[in-house]
Design a protein around this motif. Structure first.
Motif, PDB file in Angstrom:
ATOM      1  N   ASN A  24       0.393  -1.072   0.069  1.00 28.18           N
ATOM      2  CA  ASN A  24      -0.554   0.062  -0.340  1.00 28.18           C
ATOM      3  C   ASN A  24       0.635   1.287  -0.102  1.00 28.18           C
ATOM      4  O   ASN A  24       0.528   2.415  -0.661  1.00 28.18           O
ATOM      5  N   ARG A  25       2.073   1.521   0.836  1.00 30.97           N
ATOM      6  CA  ARG A  25       2.971   2.485   0.673  1.00 30.97           C
ATOM      7  C   ARG A  25       3.622   2.779  -0.570  1.00 30.97           C
ATOM      8  O   ARG A  25       3.877   3.877  -0.714  1.00 30.97           O
ATOM      9  N   LYS A  26       4.012   1.467  -1.167  1.00 28.27           N
ATOM     10  CA  LYS A  26       4.604   1.937  -2.605  1.00 28.27           C
ATOM     11  C   LYS A  26       3.484   2.417  -3.995  1.00 28.27           C
ATOM     12  O   LYS A  26       3.962   2.944  -4.326  1.00 28.27           O
ATOM     13  N   ILE A  34      -5.642   0.667  -6.672  1.00 31.26           N
ATOM     14  CA  ILE A  34      -5.043  -0.416  -6.046  1.00 31.26           C
ATOM     15  C   ILE A  34      -4.837  -0.169  -4.586  1.00 31.26           C
ATOM     16  O   ILE A  34      -4.989  -0.395  -3.431  1.00 31.26           O
ATOM     17  N   SER A  35      -4.582   1.164  -4.557  1.00 21.82           N
ATOM     18  CA  SER A  35      -3.862   1.663  -2.483  1.00 21.82           C
ATOM     19  C   SER A  35      -5.410   1.470  -2.187  1.00 21.82           C
ATOM     20  O   SER A  35      -5.161   0.574  -0.595  1.00 21.82           O
ATOM     21  N   GLU A  36      -6.514   1.813  -2.494  1.00 22.44           N
ATOM     22  CA  GLU A  36      -7.683   2.004  -1.954  1.00 22.44           C
ATOM     23  C   GLU A  36      -8.184   0.678  -2.031  1.00 22.44           C
ATOM     24  O   GLU A  36      -8.883   0.164  -0.640  1.00 22.44           O
ATOM     25  N   LYS A  37      -8.090  -0.563  -2.532  1.00 21.89           N
ATOM     26  CA  LYS A  37      -8.862  -1.746  -2.424  1.00 21.89           C
ATOM     27  C   LYS A  37      -7.562  -2.245  -1.624  1.00 21.89           C
ATOM     28  O   LYS A  37      -7.712  -3.437  -0.700  1.00 21.89           O
ATOM     29  N   LEU A  38      -5.998  -2.348  -1.346  1.00 22.59           N
ATOM     30  CA  LEU A  38      -5.370  -2.170  -0.343  1.00 22.59           C
ATOM     31  C   LEU A  38      -5.671  -1.888   0.955  1.00 22.59           C
ATOM     32  O   LEU A  38      -5.611  -2.512   2.183  1.00 22.59           O
TER      33      LEU A  38
END
Length: 219
Positions: A24-26, A34-38
């Protein structure tokens, strides 16, 4: 099972959370979708970890596992008395005792359910908890000075969690008795067969527990 859940499932969930947090940080700046899903996956993992902890606590209460039955009962009583404004009379052994694990859990759960019922229904101002250990049996006694359980409730075995308490005790070959106290209130007595030992404090081998006759009273 509780230990396996803690060691094995706990390790899996924690490792998964660390990996998802790293990913998520990456991706946070370049891949917001994708970050939202993570981020959602991290929240789900947190819920899974919390659920695992609740299941373990239900199987074997932490205070019981870490400190033993006497301390667990004393803590349970102290917290219930503080929460409900009760005067508390505790007659517990001065030293901790070591019983069969399932017997300890059964006694703790009966005490827990009894105090919960007293808080919900009894309208009591004073509660007592006693534990007496003999060579071949252990006895738990919980009483309050509240309105007292009614004859109708005594006949409805599901009322106030009575069925669960009876089943726990019966499963260990014990005897469960609940009735109105002589001076009012509710009186619960549990006797369970056991070979108990005093938990040694100096690393010495455990010895057979003598009958506990001198109560330690806390108010």
């Amino acid at each position: 099972l509780a230990r396996e859940l803690h060691d094995e499932l706990g390790a899996i969930l924690t490792a998964s959370k660390m990996d998802v947090a790293w990913a998520n940080r990456k991706l946070k700046d370049n891949e917001p979708a994708i970050s939202e899903k993570l981020t959602r996956a991290l929240a789900n993992l947190d819920q899974g970890i919390a659920l695992k902890r609740r299941i373990i606590e239900d199987m074997r209460p932490t205070v019981l596992a870490n400190f033993g039955l006497v301390t667990a009962l004393r803590t349970l009583g102290d917290e219930a008395a503080q929460r409900n404004g009760w005067m508390l009379d505790q007659r517990l052994p001065d030293d901790d005792i070591k019983l069969d694990e399932h017997t300890e859990i059964a006694l703790f759960r009966v005490a827990q359910e009894s105090l919960t019922n007293a808080a919900k229904y009894a309208n009591a101002s004073r509660v007592s908890i006693g534990l007496t250990v003999h060579a071949d049996r252990v006895a738990l006694h919980i009483a309050d000075n509240g309105i007292g359980i009614t004859p109708a409730d005594l006949k409805r075995t599901h009322t106030h969690g009575l069925l669960g308490m009876r089943q726990r005790v019966a499963a260990r070959g014990g005897h469960f008795d609940i009735r109105r106290g002589v001076a009012g209130g509710t009186d619960i007595r549990v006797t369970m067969p056991t070979v108990s030992t005093i938990a040694p404090s100096d690393g010495a081998p455990p010895t057979s527990a003598p009958p506990v006759t001198t109560p330690g009273v806390r108010t």
